[in-house]
Design an enzyme around this catalytic site. Structure first.
Site, short mmCIF file in Angstrom:
data_model
loop_
_atom_site.label_atom_id
_atom_site.label_comp_id
_atom_site.label_asym_id
_atom_site.label_seq_id
_atom_site.Cartn_x
_atom_site.Cartn_y
_atom_site.Cartn_z
N ASP A 38 0.86 -1.19 0.00
CA ASP A 38 0.00 0.00 0.00
C ASP A 38 0.89 1.24 0.00
OD1 ASP A 38 -2.15 1.99 0.88
OD2 ASP A 38 -3.27 0.13 1.06
N ASP A 64 3.60 1.86 -4.46
CA ASP A 64 2.65 2.67 -5.24
C ASP A 64 2.39 1.92 -6.54
OD1 ASP A 64 1.35 4.45 -6.91
OD2 ASP A 64 2.54 6.18 -6.28
N VAL A 65 1.14 1.48 -6.74
CA VAL A 65 0.85 0.61 -7.88
C VAL A 65 0.91 1.32 -9.23
CG1 VAL A 65 -0.61 -0.96 -6.53
CG2 VAL A 65 -1.69 0.96 -7.76
N TYR A 156 -14.52 7.04 -12.92
CA TYR A 156 -14.39 5.81 -12.12
C TYR A 156 -14.98 4.63 -12.89
CZ TYR A 156 -14.84 2.75 -7.99
OH TYR A 156 -14.77 1.70 -7.10
N LYS A 160 -13.24 1.05 -14.17
CA LYS A 160 -13.72 -0.26 -13.70
C LYS A 160 -14.27 -1.10 -14.86
CE LYS A 160 -12.55 0.24 -9.42
NZ LYS A 160 -11.50 -0.61 -8.81
N1 NAD Z 1 -16.12 0.22 -1.07
C1 NAD Z 1 -16.92 0.03 -2.12
O1 NAD Z 1 -18.13 0.26 -2.04
C2 NAD Z 1 -16.35 -0.48 -3.42
C3 NAD Z 1 -17.25 -0.84 -4.43
C4 NAD Z 1 -16.75 -1.31 -5.64
C5 NAD Z 1 -15.38 -1.45 -5.83
N2 NAD Z 1 -14.53 -1.07 -4.83
C6 NAD Z 1 -13.09 -1.22 -5.10
O2 NAD Z 1 -12.48 -1.97 -4.06
C7 NAD Z 1 -11.09 -1.63 -3.98
C8 NAD Z 1 -10.72 -1.35 -2.54
O3 NAD Z 1 -11.39 -0.17 -2.12
P1 NAD Z 1 -11.95 0.06 -0.64
O4 NAD Z 1 -13.40 0.27 -0.77
O5 NAD Z 1 -11.43 -1.00 0.27
O6 NAD Z 1 -11.30 1.48 -0.32
P2 NAD Z 1 -10.17 1.94 0.73
O7 NAD Z 1 -9.98 3.38 0.47
O8 NAD Z 1 -10.56 1.49 2.10
O9 NAD Z 1 -8.89 1.10 0.28
C9 NAD Z 1 -8.16 1.38 -0.88
C10 NAD Z 1 -6.70 1.19 -0.57
O10 NAD Z 1 -5.95 1.43 -1.78
C11 NAD Z 1 -4.80 2.17 -1.42
N3 NAD Z 1 -4.24 2.91 -2.54
C12 NAD Z 1 -4.72 4.02 -3.12
N4 NAD Z 1 -3.90 4.47 -4.07
C13 NAD Z 1 -2.85 3.58 -4.11
C14 NAD Z 1 -1.67 3.48 -4.89
N5 NAD Z 1 -1.37 4.40 -5.83
N6 NAD Z 1 -0.84 2.43 -4.66
C15 NAD Z 1 -1.12 1.52 -3.72
N7 NAD Z 1 -2.22 1.57 -2.93
C16 NAD Z 1 -3.07 2.60 -3.13
C17 NAD Z 1 -5.27 3.08 -0.30
O11 NAD Z 1 -4.19 3.61 0.46
C18 NAD Z 1 -6.20 2.18 0.50
O12 NAD Z 1 -5.50 1.50 1.52
C19 NAD Z 1 -10.90 -0.44 -4.94
O13 NAD Z 1 -10.37 -0.89 -6.15
C20 NAD Z 1 -12.32 0.07 -5.13
O14 NAD Z 1 -12.46 0.77 -6.33
C21 NAD Z 1 -14.98 -0.60 -3.64
#
Ligand code: NAD
Length: 265
Positions: A38, A64-65, A156, A160
């Protein structure tokens, strides 16, 4: 009794928070050796400390991805430490909302860099190490936003939706190569995590008047989700665990929708 992913080495990006953290915990509970990465180093280290305290095997790498060199470094570190990679969860993501008329190009590109470039780079640099050991499972985190549009989340949704077809294409490439690698996407609905703070911070919800995040999500899901409630990170982690395990050995190029029915309306 052996766990469902016993001894497999798993890399989870964005594992410091929300869904990624839950995936790391769930995979570790079922016997995986988990590498959490992360950009939030303190929270990533906390995830690992909690997994270790619960008896699991885990380590943390800053990552950083969006950059190619960080991916090269992370995969090299996993090869040096574990000698193999069996599971990749391309989970890191950000959510930026707002009208396409006002979204700065830099924001659009930043979101694409994390949500799409990050997935591309993960696949590109993980497959060679997976091939050395005869296969693996790649799980790309898409969204219901990759299945249907949203008036305030065009950028977004674009990322996706791209992840969805990228996944199917890579699944075909791996199948043609007979490399034993399966590639699938997961499509969460409305899940209670911090990502919603940035999504709700702009756009039509209104920053100042907004009640706390859990209440907003409860209201959204009561109306819009057939099951009438929001999901939690472990609901997604359970699907990821199945895709990561050999129980899904005949599944590739699939889209696993976990959304309480949100996308069928
Ligand atoms: N929460 C929802 O409702 C939801 C719905 C659909 C999809 N998603 C997807 O699920 C995944 C996880 O999201 P979440 O809801 O747990 O959110 P979150 O914000 O809790 O977690 C996302 C994580 O990604 C990390 N991150 C951001 N930019 C980064 C980078 N450049 N390099 C490495 N890490 C990085 C952040 O620091 C964080 O820890 C995401 O891809 C999100 O789009 C979430």
């Amino acid at each position: 009794m052996a766990g469902r992913v016993e001894g497999k080495v798993a890399l989870i990006t964005g594992g410091a928070s929300g869904i990624g953290r839950s995936c790391a915990e769930r995979l570790a509970q079922e016997g995986a050796i988990v590498v959490v990465t992360d950009v939030q180093d303190d929270k990533g280290a906390q995830t690992v400390a909690d997994i270790t305290a619960a008896g699991g095997k885990a380590s943390y790498l800053p990552h950083d991805v969006t950059g190619e060199q960080p991916w090269i470094d992370v995969v090299a570190a996993i090869k040096a430490q574990h000698g193999r990679l069996d599971i990749l969860v391309n989970n890191a993501g950000i959510g930026l909302s707002g009208s396409v008329l006002t979204m700065p190009l830099a924001d659009f590109q930043k979101q694409t860099a994390v949500n799409l470039d990050g997935v591309f780079l993960g696949v590109k640099h993980s497959i060679p190490l997976m091939r050395e050991n005869g296969g693996g499972s790649i799980i790309n985190m898409s969204s219901v936003a990759g299945l249907k549009g949203s008036a305030i989340l065009a950028g977004y949704c674009a990322t996706k939706g791209a992840v969805r077809l990228f996944t199917k294409s890579v699944a075909l490439e791996c199948a043609a190569a007979k490399d034993g690698i399966r590639v699938n996407s997961v499509h969460p609905g409305i899940i209670e995590t911090p990502i919603w703070d940035s999504i709700m911070g702009t756009g039509d919800v209104g920053d100042n008047a907004r009640p706390p995040r859990p209440a907003v999500l409860d209201a959204m899901t009561l109306e819009g989700v057939p099951l009438g409630k929001k999901g939690f990170p472990e609901d997604i982690a359970n699907g990821v665990l199945w895709l990561a395990s050999d129980e899904s050995r005949y599944v590739t190029g699939a889209e696993i929708v976990i959304d309480g029915g949100f996308s069928i309306k």
